[in-house]
Design a protein around this motif. Structure first.
Motif, PDB file in Angstrom:
ATOM      1  N   ILE A   1       2.086   5.121 -10.587  1.00  0.00           N
ATOM      2  CA  ILE A   1       1.965   5.342  -9.143  1.00  0.00           C
ATOM      3  C   ILE A   1       3.109   4.620  -8.433  1.00  0.00           C
ATOM      4  O   ILE A   1       3.162   3.389  -8.409  1.00  0.00           O
ATOM      5  CB  ILE A   1       0.615   4.826  -8.586  1.00  0.00           C
ATOM      6  N   PRO A   2       4.056   5.373  -7.862  1.00  0.00           N
ATOM      7  CA  PRO A   2       5.098   4.744  -7.042  1.00  0.00           C
ATOM      8  C   PRO A   2       4.483   4.076  -5.816  1.00  0.00           C
ATOM      9  O   PRO A   2       3.479   4.558  -5.276  1.00  0.00           O
ATOM     10  CB  PRO A   2       5.996   5.919  -6.649  1.00  0.00           C
ATOM     11  N   TRP A   3       5.094   2.996  -5.367  1.00  0.00           N
ATOM     12  CA  TRP A   3       4.587   2.228  -4.227  1.00  0.00           C
ATOM     13  C   TRP A   3       5.211   2.716  -2.930  1.00  0.00           C
ATOM     14  O   TRP A   3       6.430   2.773  -2.812  1.00  0.00           O
ATOM     15  CB  TRP A   3       4.894   0.743  -4.452  1.00  0.00           C
ATOM     16  N   LYS A   4       4.362   3.054  -1.956  1.00  0.00           N
ATOM     17  CA  LYS A   4       4.829   3.275  -0.596  1.00  0.00           C
ATOM     18  C   LYS A   4       4.640   1.964   0.152  1.00  0.00           C
ATOM     19  O   LYS A   4       3.514   1.549   0.417  1.00  0.00           O
ATOM     20  CB  LYS A   4       4.049   4.408   0.073  1.00  0.00           C
ATOM     21  N   ARG A   5       5.701   1.338   0.493  1.00  0.00           N
ATOM     22  CA  ARG A   5       5.667  -0.051   0.928  1.00  0.00           C
ATOM     23  C   ARG A   5       4.811  -0.265   2.167  1.00  0.00           C
ATOM     24  O   ARG A   5       4.822   0.525   3.098  1.00  0.00           O
ATOM     25  CB  ARG A   5       7.089  -0.555   1.192  1.00  0.00           C
ATOM     26  N   GLY A   6       4.045  -1.357   2.123  1.00  0.00           N
ATOM     27  CA  GLY A   6       3.301  -1.784   3.294  1.00  0.00           C
ATOM     28  C   GLY A   6       1.936  -1.161   3.462  1.00  0.00           C
ATOM     29  O   GLY A   6       1.217  -1.532   4.375  1.00  0.00           O
ATOM     30  N   VAL A   7       1.565  -0.206   2.595  1.00  0.00           N
ATOM     31  CA  VAL A   7       0.268   0.438   2.771  1.00  0.00           C
ATOM     32  C   VAL A   7      -0.655   0.181   1.595  1.00  0.00           C
ATOM     33  O   VAL A   7      -1.679   0.824   1.454  1.00  0.00           O
ATOM     34  CB  VAL A   7       0.426   1.959   2.978  1.00  0.00           C
ATOM     35  N   SER A   8      -0.295  -0.747   0.737  1.00  0.00           N
ATOM     36  CA  SER A   8      -1.115  -1.031  -0.439  1.00  0.00           C
ATOM     37  C   SER A   8      -1.128  -2.527  -0.703  1.00  0.00           C
ATOM     38  O   SER A   8      -0.121  -3.205  -0.547  1.00  0.00           O
ATOM     39  CB  SER A   8      -0.560  -0.304  -1.664  1.00  0.00           C
ATOM     40  N   LEU A   9      -2.314  -3.033  -1.107  1.00  0.00           N
ATOM     41  CA  LEU A   9      -2.426  -4.419  -1.537  1.00  0.00           C
ATOM     42  C   LEU A   9      -2.517  -4.473  -3.053  1.00  0.00           C
ATOM     43  O   LEU A   9      -2.444  -5.524  -3.640  1.00  0.00           O
ATOM     44  CB  LEU A   9      -3.648  -5.081  -0.905  1.00  0.00           C
TER      45      LEU A   9
END
Length: 555
Positions: free
Chosen positions: A547-555
């Protein structure tokens, strides 16, 4: 810490650090019990479940709650000694952090028994050594996911990489029973492993992996650019022998952009790269047929690569926790941390990530960072990440999951200080942003979410060739290109979910093993896994989470 752990076998509670004002229950405790610990007697006012904590002193509203010797929360009610600590009476709190000059001194562990050891790895032309030999399928856009699924099904079943054959056989058995009009409620669906044939054509190709994702178009240009860096990092990974790229043609992440990222990462890139663009080729059948044909040619060549000896200094191990419990910071994480210290002392690399799960442990890591610029980079990344999370209505304090809380991790600072133990005690040599490559020997901090799959995805992108993943509740998480080794914090989990657990650290609680002994055992397992002598359960199950990270919307 070591003295407290040593006492675990003879006690029903544990004080992790002398400055702590809570005790950890090592077994279920009942209200009214008198608990004697290091000369003090505590009368329990509540039932306290195993892994949870109770207060050792009366505290008024706003008082500091300390665990691991640091601030992990503040009371929001007056509490009494012997009272159960929970989310009603304590809320998250952590000390502020800042850069300060520090002369951190580290005493490396004794590594004499490992100094001459090697592992059998795959040597790449850039000097790095892989622990596996994979062929990688990469889509530049989510529109190609279905084509990847078709190719995966064909290649996995015909080349011996499928793991679902036994379930296909069970389904076939049920189908036949239904056709015969028989009752299927009590049908015996037992399948012996010997009944499932495994005929792997390419003996030196450990797997064919597929990076299905939901990006590449429709989002922001920044998302596509970050995805390009991530996919390039995976293509460049030392565990990858070759790459097949599937593109639609009109998406934001163009093939030329992905190849440019790959060239920037490694100008002398010499692995085979096969590109197929659907809008240019035409029919789906022609696209898939040619992709399979050309990939077959690449697999024949990849199969000629064999394992050769390499020093342990060529290992890069990522350390991760997920499905954490109240024992994570007491057993498995410190044991993995000791393994990390052993590897650093041997000249290897260790990657510690999950920035939301370093909340409250920042100052210790900053003081251990040997380069001032790197320390300031860590502070900047932590603050930017925290601010971004708060802008979308969240925050690091919201990181603990319901399962974490249920098993005693009631604040993020408690969870984080236990999680940080995975990194051991060595100096921090570098701080990496998401997808940046680890180039320095020693302990590196990598900016990723705490989310299990996003974190393992990021660690592999930075170059981890093995991942040690501790868990107290159990999780099947794996990674397409980096073997993931599951380390249980407690023996009950190791027994209950033995099909996903590789190593049991529950013996630390019973006093049958020390942290140091378990750390050495973990390193021994890593050597065997890196050599292909043992296959971690996540790899056996083809648990290829990405799962690629979309910054700022995941902890």
């Amino acid at each position: 810490m070591k003295e407290g752990i040593k006492a675990m076998a003879d006690a029903c509670v544990l004080r992790i650090h002398p400055n702590d004002n809570v005790l950890v229950a090592l077994q279920d405790l009942k209200a009214g019990e008198h608990i004697v610990y290091t000369g003090e007697t505590f009368v329990l006012l509540d039932d306290v479940a195993v892994k949870h904590k109770f207060f050792t002193e009366d505290l008024s509203v706003g008082s500091e709650v300390k665990m691991y010797g640091v601030l992990v929360g503040r009371t929001v009610q007056d509490v009494k000694a012997g009272q159960w600590m929970n989310t009603t009476n304590v809320k998250h709190a952590a000390e502020p952090y800042f850069f300060r000059p520090s002369a951190y001194r580290w005493s490396p562990p004794d590594v004499s028994r490992f100094e001459e050891r090697t592992f059998m790895g795959y040597h790449r032309s850039d000097g790095r050594v892989g622990t596996a030999n994979y062929w990688l399928f990469v889509p530049t856009v989510f529109c190609e996911n279905r084509n990847l699924d078709v190719i995966r099904e064909a290649l996995h079943h015909e080349l011996g990489y499928a793991v679902a054959d036994k379930y296909r056989m069970k389904t076939r058995m049920l189908r036949e029973l239904v056709k015969e009009g028989k009752n299927i409620e009590a049908a015996d669906l037992s399948i012996h492993e010997a009944m499932v044939p495994v005929d792997r054509l390419f003996k030196n190709v450990d797997g064919i992996k597929f990076l299905n994702h939901q990006g590449g178009c429709g989002g922001t240009r920044e998302d596509a650019a970050v995805l390009g860096k991530l996919l390039a990092a995976y293509a460049n990974h030392p565990n990858v022998a070759g790459i097949t790229i599937l593109s639609l043609g009109c998406q934001n992440l163009q093939v030329r952009d992905l190849l440019a990222e790959l060239d920037a990462l490694r100008p002398a890139f010499d692995k085979p790269v096969l590109v197929f663009e659907q809008q240019r080729i035409g029919s789906e059948e022609e696209l898939i047929t040619e992709a399979i044909r050309k990939t077959f040619i690449g697999l024949v060549e990849a199969d000629k690569i064999i394992r050769k000896p390499a020093p342990l200094s060529e290992l890069t191990i990522g350390v991760k926790c997920g499905g954490s419990d109240g024992f994570s910071g007491i057993t498995a994480n410190p044991a993995v941390g000791y393994c990390a210290d052993l590897l650093v002392a041997l000249g290897g690399k260790v990657l510690l990530a999950e920035f939301p799960e370093l909340c409250g442990a920042e100052q210790n890591l900053i003081d251990r960072t040997i380069d001032e610029a790197a320390a300031h980079k860590f502070i900047r990344l932590m603050r930017e990440y925290s601010d971004a999370a708060e802008r979308v209505g969240s925050g690091f304090h919201m990181n603990p999951s319901p399962g974490n809380i249920r098993d005693g991790l009631i604040t993020d600072a408690i969870k984080s200080n236990g999680a940080a133990k995975k990194g051991g005690t060595s100096p921090v040599v570098d701080v990496l942003d998401y997808t940046e490559q680890a180039t320095k020997k020693g302990l590196n901090l990598v900016c990723t979410p705490g989310n299990d799959v996003e974190a393992t995805t990021g660690k592999a992108a930075s170059g981890a060739t093995l991942i040690l993943f501790t868990t107290g509740l159990g999780t099947p998480t794996g990674n397409p290109v980096c073997p993931v080794i599951k380390v249980a914090t407690n023996s009950q989990l190791a027994r209950r979910m033995e099909d996903i657990i590789d190593i049991d650290c529950g013996r630390i609680v019973t006093g049958d093993s020390t942290i140091e002994q378990m750390g050495e055992e973990i390193l021994e397992y890593c050597i065997r896994a890196a050599s292909g002598e043992v296959i971690p359960k996540a790899v056996q199950l083809n648990q290829d989470d990405f799962i690629p990270w979309k910054r700022g919307v995941s902890l």
